[in-house]
Design an enzyme around this catalytic site. Sequence first.
Site, PDB file in Angstrom:
ATOM      1  N   LYS A 123      -1.000   6.297   6.716  1.00 44.59           N
ATOM      2  CA  LYS A 123      -1.689   6.804   5.534  1.00 44.59           C
ATOM      3  C   LYS A 123      -1.920   8.310   5.586  1.00 44.59           C
ATOM      4  O   LYS A 123      -1.921   8.971   4.538  1.00 44.59           O
ATOM      5  CB  LYS A 123      -3.043   6.102   5.373  1.00 44.59           C
ATOM      6  CG  LYS A 123      -2.951   4.611   5.139  1.00 44.59           C
ATOM      7  CD  LYS A 123      -4.312   3.986   4.930  1.00 44.59           C
ATOM      8  CE  LYS A 123      -5.171   4.000   6.179  1.00 44.59           C
ATOM      9  NZ  LYS A 123      -4.659   3.079   7.224  1.00 44.59           N
ATOM     10  N   LYS A 169      -6.358   5.303   0.549  1.00 43.02           N
ATOM     11  CA  LYS A 169      -5.377   4.500  -0.194  1.00 43.02           C
ATOM     12  C   LYS A 169      -5.442   4.793  -1.685  1.00 43.02           C
ATOM     13  O   LYS A 169      -4.413   4.800  -2.372  1.00 43.02           O
ATOM     14  CB  LYS A 169      -5.626   3.023   0.084  1.00 43.02           C
ATOM     15  CG  LYS A 169      -5.371   2.631   1.537  1.00 43.02           C
ATOM     16  CD  LYS A 169      -5.826   1.212   1.829  1.00 43.02           C
ATOM     17  CE  LYS A 169      -5.579   0.845   3.281  1.00 43.02           C
ATOM     18  NZ  LYS A 169      -6.097  -0.500   3.620  1.00 43.02           N
TER      19      LYS A 169
END
Length: 340
Positions: free
Chosen positions: A126, A225
Amino acid sequence: MKTYRLALIGFGSVGRGLVQIIQERGAALAQQTGAQLQVVAVATQRHGSVYHAAGLQPAALLAAAGTQLSTLAADHHNWDTERIITAGNADIIVECSPTNLQTGEPATGYIQAALRSGRHVVTANKGPVALHYAALAALARAQRVTLGVEGTVMGGTPALRLGSELLQGAGISACAGILNGTTNYMLTRMEAGATYPAALAEAQALGYAEADPAGDVEGHDAACKLVIIANTLMGRTLRLQDVAVQGITQLTPAAMAAAASAGERWKLVATVDAHAAQVRPQRLALTHPLAAVSGITNAITFSTAGLGDVTLVGPGAGGVATGFALLADILALHRSQTGA
Protein backbone atom coordinates in the site's frame (compact mmCIF):
# COMPACT_ATOMS: atom_id res chain seq x y z
CA MET A 1 1.90 -21.24 -23.98
CA LYS A 2 3.63 -18.12 -22.66
CA THR A 3 5.95 -18.31 -19.66
CA TYR A 4 6.20 -15.44 -17.18
CA ARG A 5 9.27 -15.40 -14.95
CA LEU A 6 8.59 -13.88 -11.54
CA ALA A 7 10.94 -12.32 -8.99
CA LEU A 8 9.40 -11.91 -5.55
CA ILE A 9 10.55 -9.02 -3.39
CA GLY A 10 9.48 -10.07 0.08
CA PHE A 11 8.44 -13.55 1.11
CA GLY A 12 5.98 -13.03 3.93
CA SER A 13 2.42 -14.29 3.95
CA VAL A 14 1.51 -12.64 0.64
CA GLY A 15 4.54 -13.88 -1.29
CA ARG A 16 4.08 -17.36 0.14
CA GLY A 17 0.40 -17.18 -0.70
CA LEU A 18 1.18 -16.56 -4.37
CA VAL A 19 3.73 -19.39 -4.46
CA GLN A 20 1.19 -21.70 -2.83
CA ILE A 21 -1.33 -20.83 -5.54
CA ILE A 22 1.27 -21.55 -8.23
CA GLN A 23 2.08 -24.88 -6.60
CA GLU A 24 -1.56 -25.94 -6.27
CA ARG A 25 -3.10 -24.39 -9.38
CA GLY A 26 -0.23 -23.57 -11.71
CA ALA A 27 -0.75 -26.52 -14.06
CA ALA A 28 -4.51 -25.94 -14.28
CA LEU A 29 -4.00 -22.20 -14.86
CA ALA A 30 -1.52 -22.89 -17.65
CA GLN A 31 -4.01 -25.17 -19.34
CA GLN A 32 -6.91 -22.77 -18.87
CA THR A 33 -5.18 -19.50 -19.72
CA GLY A 34 -2.00 -20.33 -21.62
CA ALA A 35 0.07 -18.54 -18.96
CA GLN A 36 2.80 -20.52 -17.22
CA LEU A 37 4.19 -18.91 -14.06
CA GLN A 38 7.75 -19.61 -13.00
CA VAL A 39 9.41 -18.13 -9.90
CA VAL A 40 13.07 -17.38 -10.65
CA ALA A 41 14.03 -15.28 -7.62
CA VAL A 42 13.07 -14.39 -4.07
CA ALA A 43 14.62 -11.53 -2.09
CA THR A 44 14.04 -10.96 1.62
CA GLN A 45 15.37 -8.59 4.25
CA ARG A 46 16.16 -11.21 6.89
CA HIS A 47 16.71 -14.50 5.09
CA GLY A 48 18.83 -13.54 2.12
CA SER A 49 17.95 -14.05 -1.51
CA VAL A 50 18.03 -16.75 -4.16
CA TYR A 51 18.09 -16.54 -7.95
CA HIS A 52 17.86 -19.44 -10.39
CA ALA A 53 17.36 -18.54 -14.03
CA ALA A 54 15.71 -21.85 -14.90
CA GLY A 55 13.14 -21.48 -12.13
CA LEU A 56 12.74 -22.52 -8.50
CA GLN A 57 10.39 -25.26 -7.34
CA PRO A 58 7.38 -23.84 -5.45
CA ALA A 59 7.43 -26.70 -2.93
CA ALA A 60 11.10 -26.09 -2.14
CA LEU A 61 10.48 -22.36 -1.69
CA LEU A 62 7.57 -22.95 0.68
CA ALA A 63 9.61 -25.47 2.67
CA ALA A 64 12.41 -22.90 3.02
CA ALA A 65 10.12 -20.04 4.10
CA GLY A 66 11.39 -18.38 7.25
CA THR A 67 14.88 -19.88 6.89
CA GLN A 68 18.00 -18.84 5.05
CA LEU A 69 17.35 -19.11 1.32
CA SER A 70 20.99 -20.02 0.76
CA THR A 71 19.99 -23.61 1.57
CA LEU A 72 18.26 -23.86 -1.81
CA ALA A 73 20.18 -25.10 -4.83
CA ALA A 74 20.40 -22.18 -7.25
CA ASP A 75 22.61 -20.20 -9.62
CA HIS A 76 23.17 -17.36 -7.14
CA HIS A 77 22.55 -16.56 -3.49
CA ASN A 78 22.43 -13.27 -1.61
CA TRP A 79 22.29 -10.94 -4.57
CA ASP A 80 20.96 -7.60 -3.37
CA THR A 81 17.42 -6.70 -4.33
CA GLU A 82 18.31 -4.18 -7.03
CA ARG A 83 20.57 -6.72 -8.72
CA ILE A 84 17.81 -9.31 -8.75
CA ILE A 85 15.46 -6.73 -10.26
CA THR A 86 17.80 -5.38 -12.94
CA ALA A 87 20.25 -8.21 -13.70
CA GLY A 88 17.99 -11.24 -13.40
CA ASN A 89 15.75 -12.61 -16.13
CA ALA A 90 12.40 -11.89 -14.47
CA ASP A 91 9.61 -10.51 -16.65
CA ILE A 92 7.48 -9.48 -13.67
CA ILE A 93 8.60 -8.11 -10.32
CA VAL A 94 6.18 -9.08 -7.54
CA GLU A 95 6.69 -6.42 -4.86
CA CYS A 96 5.33 -7.56 -1.49
CA SER A 97 7.87 -6.26 1.01
CA PRO A 98 6.70 -4.69 4.33
CA THR A 99 4.60 -1.54 4.04
CA ASN A 100 5.97 1.87 5.03
CA LEU A 101 3.24 4.53 5.11
CA GLN A 102 5.65 7.36 5.97
CA THR A 103 7.89 7.29 2.88
CA GLY A 104 6.91 4.19 0.90
CA GLU A 105 10.53 3.05 0.96
CA PRO A 106 12.30 0.86 0.16
CA ALA A 107 9.44 -0.55 -1.92
CA THR A 108 8.99 2.61 -4.02
CA GLY A 109 12.63 2.46 -5.08
CA TYR A 110 12.30 -1.22 -5.98
CA ILE A 111 9.24 -0.51 -8.12
CA GLN A 112 10.96 2.41 -9.85
CA ALA A 113 14.03 0.27 -10.60
CA ALA A 114 11.84 -2.47 -12.04
CA LEU A 115 9.83 -0.13 -14.25
CA ARG A 116 12.95 1.68 -15.50
CA SER A 117 14.50 -1.65 -16.46
CA GLY A 118 11.44 -2.57 -18.51
CA ARG A 119 9.92 -5.03 -16.04
CA HIS A 120 6.24 -5.26 -15.27
CA VAL A 121 5.30 -4.85 -11.61
CA VAL A 122 2.46 -6.25 -9.53
CA THR A 123 2.28 -5.24 -5.89
CA ALA A 124 0.23 -5.62 -2.74
CA ASN A 125 2.25 -2.90 -0.98
CA LYS A 126 0.00 0.00 0.00
CA GLY A 127 2.77 2.47 0.82
CA PRO A 128 4.14 3.24 -2.66
CA VAL A 129 0.66 3.28 -4.20
CA ALA A 130 -0.92 5.55 -1.59
CA LEU A 131 2.02 7.96 -1.57
CA HIS A 132 3.36 7.91 -5.13
CA TYR A 133 0.78 6.34 -7.45
CA ALA A 134 0.64 9.13 -10.04
CA ALA A 135 4.42 9.20 -10.53
CA LEU A 136 4.70 5.40 -10.64
CA ALA A 137 1.82 5.05 -13.10
CA ALA A 138 3.36 7.73 -15.34
CA LEU A 139 6.71 5.90 -15.27
CA ALA A 140 5.02 2.63 -16.19
CA ARG A 141 3.27 4.28 -19.14
CA ALA A 142 6.51 5.90 -20.31
CA GLN A 143 8.30 2.53 -20.16
CA ARG A 144 5.36 0.72 -21.82
CA VAL A 145 5.05 -1.73 -18.95
CA THR A 146 2.26 -2.59 -16.53
CA LEU A 147 1.84 -1.60 -12.88
CA GLY A 148 -0.76 -3.82 -11.18
CA VAL A 149 -2.05 -2.72 -7.77
CA GLU A 150 -5.21 -4.76 -7.21
CA GLY A 151 -3.88 -6.36 -4.01
CA THR A 152 -3.45 -3.04 -2.20
CA VAL A 153 -7.09 -2.48 -1.26
CA MET A 154 -9.28 -5.53 -0.58
CA GLY A 155 -6.96 -8.51 -0.85
CA GLY A 156 -8.34 -11.00 -3.33
CA THR A 157 -11.67 -9.20 -3.75
CA PRO A 158 -11.36 -7.28 -7.05
CA ALA A 159 -12.48 -3.83 -5.94
CA LEU A 160 -10.14 -1.88 -8.20
CA ARG A 161 -10.81 -4.03 -11.24
CA LEU A 162 -14.57 -3.76 -10.73
CA GLY A 163 -14.28 0.01 -10.47
CA SER A 164 -11.80 0.59 -13.28
CA GLU A 165 -13.16 -1.84 -15.86
CA LEU A 166 -16.76 -2.84 -15.21
CA LEU A 167 -18.05 0.37 -13.64
CA GLN A 168 -15.99 2.88 -15.59
CA GLY A 169 -18.84 3.68 -17.94
CA ALA A 170 -21.32 4.05 -15.09
CA GLY A 171 -19.46 7.03 -13.60
CA ILE A 172 -18.31 6.53 -10.00
CA SER A 173 -19.18 9.58 -7.92
CA ALA A 174 -18.52 8.25 -4.40
CA CYS A 175 -17.37 5.19 -2.49
CA ALA A 176 -18.09 3.93 1.01
CA GLY A 177 -16.49 0.83 2.41
CA ILE A 178 -15.38 -1.40 5.24
CA LEU A 179 -11.74 -1.63 4.23
CA ASN A 180 -10.05 -3.04 7.34
CA GLY A 181 -10.74 -6.60 8.40
CA THR A 182 -9.09 -6.29 11.81
CA THR A 183 -11.40 -3.56 13.07
CA ASN A 184 -14.44 -5.18 11.49
CA TYR A 185 -13.66 -8.38 13.38
CA MET A 186 -13.22 -6.44 16.61
CA LEU A 187 -16.51 -4.57 16.18
CA THR A 188 -18.30 -7.84 15.48
CA ARG A 189 -16.93 -9.27 18.72
CA MET A 190 -17.70 -6.08 20.67
CA GLU A 191 -21.29 -6.18 19.44
CA ALA A 192 -21.46 -9.71 20.87
CA GLY A 193 -20.38 -8.39 24.27
CA ALA A 194 -16.57 -8.40 24.24
CA THR A 195 -14.76 -5.36 25.61
CA TYR A 196 -12.37 -3.44 23.38
CA PRO A 197 -9.25 -4.94 25.08
CA ALA A 198 -10.69 -8.46 24.86
CA ALA A 199 -11.62 -8.04 21.17
CA LEU A 200 -8.15 -6.72 20.39
CA ALA A 201 -6.49 -9.61 22.24
CA GLU A 202 -8.61 -12.09 20.26
CA ALA A 203 -7.69 -10.41 16.97
CA GLN A 204 -4.00 -10.53 17.88
CA ALA A 205 -4.19 -14.19 18.94
CA LEU A 206 -5.79 -15.07 15.59
CA GLY A 207 -3.16 -13.14 13.64
CA TYR A 208 -5.60 -10.48 12.41
CA ALA A 209 -3.94 -7.67 14.38
CA GLU A 210 -0.26 -6.85 14.77
CA ALA A 211 1.48 -6.57 18.13
CA ASP A 212 1.27 -2.80 17.51
CA PRO A 213 -2.30 -2.49 16.16
CA ALA A 214 -2.32 1.31 15.80
CA GLY A 215 -2.43 1.31 12.00
CA ASP A 216 -5.64 -0.71 12.08
CA VAL A 217 -7.52 0.50 15.17
CA GLU A 218 -6.72 4.18 14.63
CA GLY A 219 -8.01 4.03 11.04
CA HIS A 220 -4.79 4.68 9.13
CA ASP A 221 -4.85 1.43 7.14
CA ALA A 222 -8.38 2.16 5.93
CA ALA A 223 -7.37 5.75 5.09
CA CYS A 224 -4.47 4.49 3.01
CA LYS A 225 -6.77 2.20 1.02
CA LEU A 226 -9.27 5.02 0.59
CA VAL A 227 -6.58 7.23 -0.95
CA ILE A 228 -5.71 4.45 -3.39
CA ILE A 229 -9.37 4.03 -4.39
CA ALA A 230 -9.86 7.77 -4.87
CA ASN A 231 -6.71 8.25 -6.92
CA THR A 232 -6.99 5.15 -9.11
CA LEU A 233 -10.74 5.14 -9.74
CA MET A 234 -12.01 8.69 -9.28
CA GLY A 235 -9.21 10.82 -10.70
CA ARG A 236 -8.49 12.43 -7.35
CA THR A 237 -5.05 13.50 -6.13
CA LEU A 238 -5.60 12.79 -2.45
CA ARG A 239 -2.81 12.55 0.09
CA LEU A 240 -3.05 10.66 3.35
CA GLN A 241 -3.15 13.94 5.25
CA ASP A 242 -6.26 14.95 3.29
CA VAL A 243 -8.30 12.18 4.92
CA ALA A 244 -10.04 12.94 8.22
CA VAL A 245 -9.38 9.86 10.36
CA GLN A 246 -10.94 8.57 13.56
CA GLY A 247 -10.48 5.00 14.74
CA ILE A 248 -12.45 2.69 17.02
CA THR A 249 -10.41 3.06 20.20
CA GLN A 250 -13.02 5.26 21.91
CA LEU A 251 -16.01 2.95 21.38
CA THR A 252 -17.37 1.67 24.69
CA PRO A 253 -19.75 -1.16 25.66
CA ALA A 254 -22.36 1.54 26.33
CA ALA A 255 -21.99 2.88 22.78
CA MET A 256 -22.33 -0.62 21.35
CA ALA A 257 -25.45 -1.26 23.45
CA ALA A 258 -27.03 2.06 22.45
CA ALA A 259 -26.61 1.25 18.78
CA ALA A 260 -28.07 -2.22 19.21
CA SER A 261 -31.11 -0.89 21.04
CA ALA A 262 -31.75 1.51 18.16
CA GLY A 263 -31.54 -1.27 15.56
CA GLU A 264 -28.13 -0.08 14.40
CA ARG A 265 -24.58 -1.43 14.25
CA TRP A 266 -21.19 0.30 14.55
CA LYS A 267 -18.86 0.00 11.56
CA LEU A 268 -15.59 1.72 10.69
CA VAL A 269 -16.57 3.25 7.35
CA ALA A 270 -14.26 4.89 4.83
CA THR A 271 -15.99 7.34 2.47
CA VAL A 272 -14.87 9.55 -0.38
CA ASP A 273 -16.63 11.76 -2.90
CA ALA A 274 -15.67 14.79 -4.97
CA HIS A 275 -15.47 17.01 -1.89
CA ALA A 276 -14.20 15.09 1.12
CA ALA A 277 -12.62 11.88 2.38
CA GLN A 278 -12.95 10.42 5.86
CA VAL A 279 -12.63 7.30 7.97
CA ARG A 280 -14.72 7.15 11.13
CA PRO A 281 -16.99 4.84 13.13
CA GLN A 282 -20.60 5.15 12.05
CA ARG A 283 -23.87 3.73 13.31
CA LEU A 284 -25.55 2.01 10.37
CA ALA A 285 -29.12 0.79 10.20
CA LEU A 286 -29.28 -3.01 10.07
CA THR A 287 -30.81 -2.68 6.59
CA HIS A 288 -27.71 -0.89 5.27
CA PRO A 289 -25.67 -3.08 2.86
CA LEU A 290 -22.49 -2.59 4.92
CA ALA A 291 -24.14 -3.39 8.25
CA ALA A 292 -24.36 -7.12 7.49
CA VAL A 293 -20.64 -7.44 6.76
CA SER A 294 -19.10 -9.23 9.74
CA GLY A 295 -15.77 -10.69 10.87
CA ILE A 296 -12.70 -9.99 8.74
CA THR A 297 -14.77 -9.55 5.58
CA ASN A 298 -14.43 -6.31 3.61
CA ALA A 299 -17.02 -4.53 1.49
CA ILE A 300 -17.30 -1.46 -0.71
CA THR A 301 -20.27 0.37 -2.19
CA PHE A 302 -19.68 2.33 -5.39
CA SER A 303 -22.21 5.11 -6.01
CA THR A 304 -22.58 5.58 -9.75
CA ALA A 305 -24.55 7.84 -12.06
CA GLY A 306 -25.60 5.03 -14.36
CA LEU A 307 -26.30 2.08 -12.07
CA GLY A 308 -26.92 3.59 -8.66
CA ASP A 309 -25.19 1.83 -5.79
CA VAL A 310 -23.17 -1.33 -6.46
CA THR A 311 -21.80 -3.24 -3.45
CA LEU A 312 -18.96 -5.76 -3.53
CA VAL A 313 -18.28 -8.05 -0.55
CA GLY A 314 -15.37 -10.45 -0.08
CA PRO A 315 -12.24 -11.45 1.81
CA GLY A 316 -10.01 -8.46 2.45
CA ALA A 317 -6.94 -10.00 4.01
CA GLY A 318 -4.81 -13.11 4.21
CA GLY A 319 -1.78 -14.34 2.31
CA VAL A 320 -3.55 -16.61 -0.15
CA ALA A 321 -6.42 -14.17 -0.70
CA THR A 322 -4.00 -11.36 -1.53
CA GLY A 323 -1.95 -13.79 -3.60
CA PHE A 324 -5.01 -14.19 -5.80
CA ALA A 325 -5.02 -10.41 -6.34
CA LEU A 326 -1.41 -10.57 -7.54
CA LEU A 327 -2.40 -13.46 -9.79
CA ALA A 328 -5.32 -11.44 -11.17
CA ASP A 329 -2.94 -8.64 -12.18
CA ILE A 330 -0.57 -11.14 -13.81
CA LEU A 331 -3.41 -12.74 -15.80
CA ALA A 332 -4.66 -9.30 -16.84
CA LEU A 333 -1.18 -8.60 -18.19
CA HIS A 334 -1.26 -11.93 -20.02
CA ARG A 335 -4.58 -11.07 -21.64
CA SER A 336 -3.33 -7.65 -22.73
CA GLN A 337 -0.22 -9.16 -24.31
CA THR A 338 -1.85 -12.12 -26.02
CA GLY A 339 -5.39 -10.98 -26.67
CA ALA A 340 -6.61 -14.07 -24.81
